[in-house]
Motif scaffolding. Sequence first.
Motif, PDB file in Angstrom:
ATOM      1  N   HIS A 297       0.823  -1.209   0.000  1.00 13.74           N
ATOM      2  CA  HIS A 297       0.000   0.000   0.000  1.00 13.74           C
ATOM      3  C   HIS A 297       0.863   1.268   0.000  1.00 13.74           C
ATOM      4  O   HIS A 297       0.537   2.250  -0.688  1.00 13.74           O
ATOM      5  CB  HIS A 297      -0.936   0.019   1.206  1.00 13.74           C
TER       6      HIS A 297
ATOM      7  N   ILE B 299       1.997   1.730  -3.492  1.00 13.29           N
ATOM      8  CA  ILE B 299       0.889   2.199  -4.340  1.00 13.29           C
ATOM      9  C   ILE B 299       0.657   3.689  -4.109  1.00 13.29           C
ATOM     10  O   ILE B 299       0.492   4.456  -5.057  1.00 13.29           O
ATOM     11  CB  ILE B 299      -0.392   1.386  -4.065  1.00 13.29           C
TER      12      ILE B 299
ATOM     13  N   GLY C 214       1.839   5.382  -7.389  1.00 17.29           N
ATOM     14  CA  GLY C 214       0.636   5.345  -8.217  1.00 17.29           C
ATOM     15  C   GLY C 214       0.586   4.088  -9.072  1.00 17.29           C
ATOM     16  O   GLY C 214       0.910   2.999  -8.612  1.00 17.29           O
ATOM     17  N   GLU C 215       0.201   4.251 -10.327  1.00 15.60           N
ATOM     18  CA  GLU C 215       0.056   3.098 -11.215  1.00 15.60           C
ATOM     19  C   GLU C 215       1.381   2.397 -11.506  1.00 15.60           C
ATOM     20  O   GLU C 215       1.391   1.231 -11.881  1.00 15.60           O
ATOM     21  CB  GLU C 215      -0.582   3.535 -12.532  1.00 15.60           C
ATOM     22  N   GLY C 216       2.489   3.088 -11.321  1.00 17.08           N
ATOM     23  CA  GLY C 216       3.796   2.496 -11.577  1.00 17.08           C
ATOM     24  C   GLY C 216       4.419   1.844 -10.360  1.00 17.08           C
ATOM     25  O   GLY C 216       5.634   1.753 -10.262  1.00 17.08           O
ATOM     26  N   PHE C 217       3.603   1.359  -9.446  1.00 18.74           N
ATOM     27  CA  PHE C 217       4.113   0.798  -8.187  1.00 18.74           C
ATOM     28  C   PHE C 217       4.723  -0.586  -8.336  1.00 18.74           C
ATOM     29  O   PHE C 217       5.522  -0.996  -7.499  1.00 18.74           O
ATOM     30  CB  PHE C 217       2.986   0.728  -7.141  1.00 18.74           C
ATOM     31  N   ARG C 218       4.376  -1.324  -9.384  1.00 14.46           N
ATOM     32  CA  ARG C 218       4.780  -2.728  -9.465  1.00 14.46           C
ATOM     33  C   ARG C 218       6.295  -2.923  -9.547  1.00 14.46           C
ATOM     34  O   ARG C 218       6.854  -3.760  -8.839  1.00 14.46           O
ATOM     35  CB  ARG C 218       4.099  -3.387 -10.657  1.00 14.46           C
TER      36      ARG C 218
ATOM     37  N   GLU D 196      11.938   6.893 -11.204  1.00 18.10           N
ATOM     38  CA  GLU D 196      10.588   7.367 -10.860  1.00 18.10           C
ATOM     39  C   GLU D 196      10.611   8.762 -10.221  1.00 18.10           C
ATOM     40  O   GLU D 196       9.574   9.227  -9.730  1.00 18.10           O
ATOM     41  CB  GLU D 196       9.915   6.367  -9.913  1.00 18.10           C
TER      42      GLU D 196
END
Length: 142
Positions: free
Chosen positions: A43, A46, A50-54, A136
Motif C-alpha cells: 500500500h 501504491i 501510483g500506477e507504476g508501483f509494481r 521514478e
Amino acid sequence: MDDVKALLAPLPHHLPVCPNTRLILVAIRRMGAHGLADARAAHVFIAAFGEGFRRPLILMRALMADLAAAAADTIAIAPCCCARMTAAEQALVAILARVETALEGARLLLADLLSTRRVDGVLASAAAVAACFADEGRPISR
C-alpha cells in the motif's frame, strides 16, 4: 543520563530526512517483520508511485529476499513505530544511497552487513532498487 544512553544504544541513528529514504525504511521494516507479501508495504508503494508501483515493489521484494538468503547472521530491524534506526538499517540506507555513485564503498558496507564476501548478487539487487527509485523521480539519499 546513563539510562538514556542505554535505551538509545540499540537504535543509534536518527531517521532519514529524505522522504524517499523513509519510504525504503518502511518497506525494509514491514517486509522484514511481516514477509515479502505484506499488504501495508504494498500500500505504501501504491500511494507513493501510483500506477507504476509494481516495478519498485517487485525490486524491493527481490532485494529483501536476496538479503535474507545471503546474510550469514541476523539483520537487526526496528519496528515501524520506532523513531530511530538500527545500525543495520543505517547501513542498508547508506548502501542504497551510494550504490550508483560509490560502488566500492557500497560493496564494503554490504559485505560487512551480511558478514560475507560474496555480495555481488545482493549488490545488483540494491542497484536495481536505487535506479528504479531514481527513474521514478524519487532518488534515495541519506
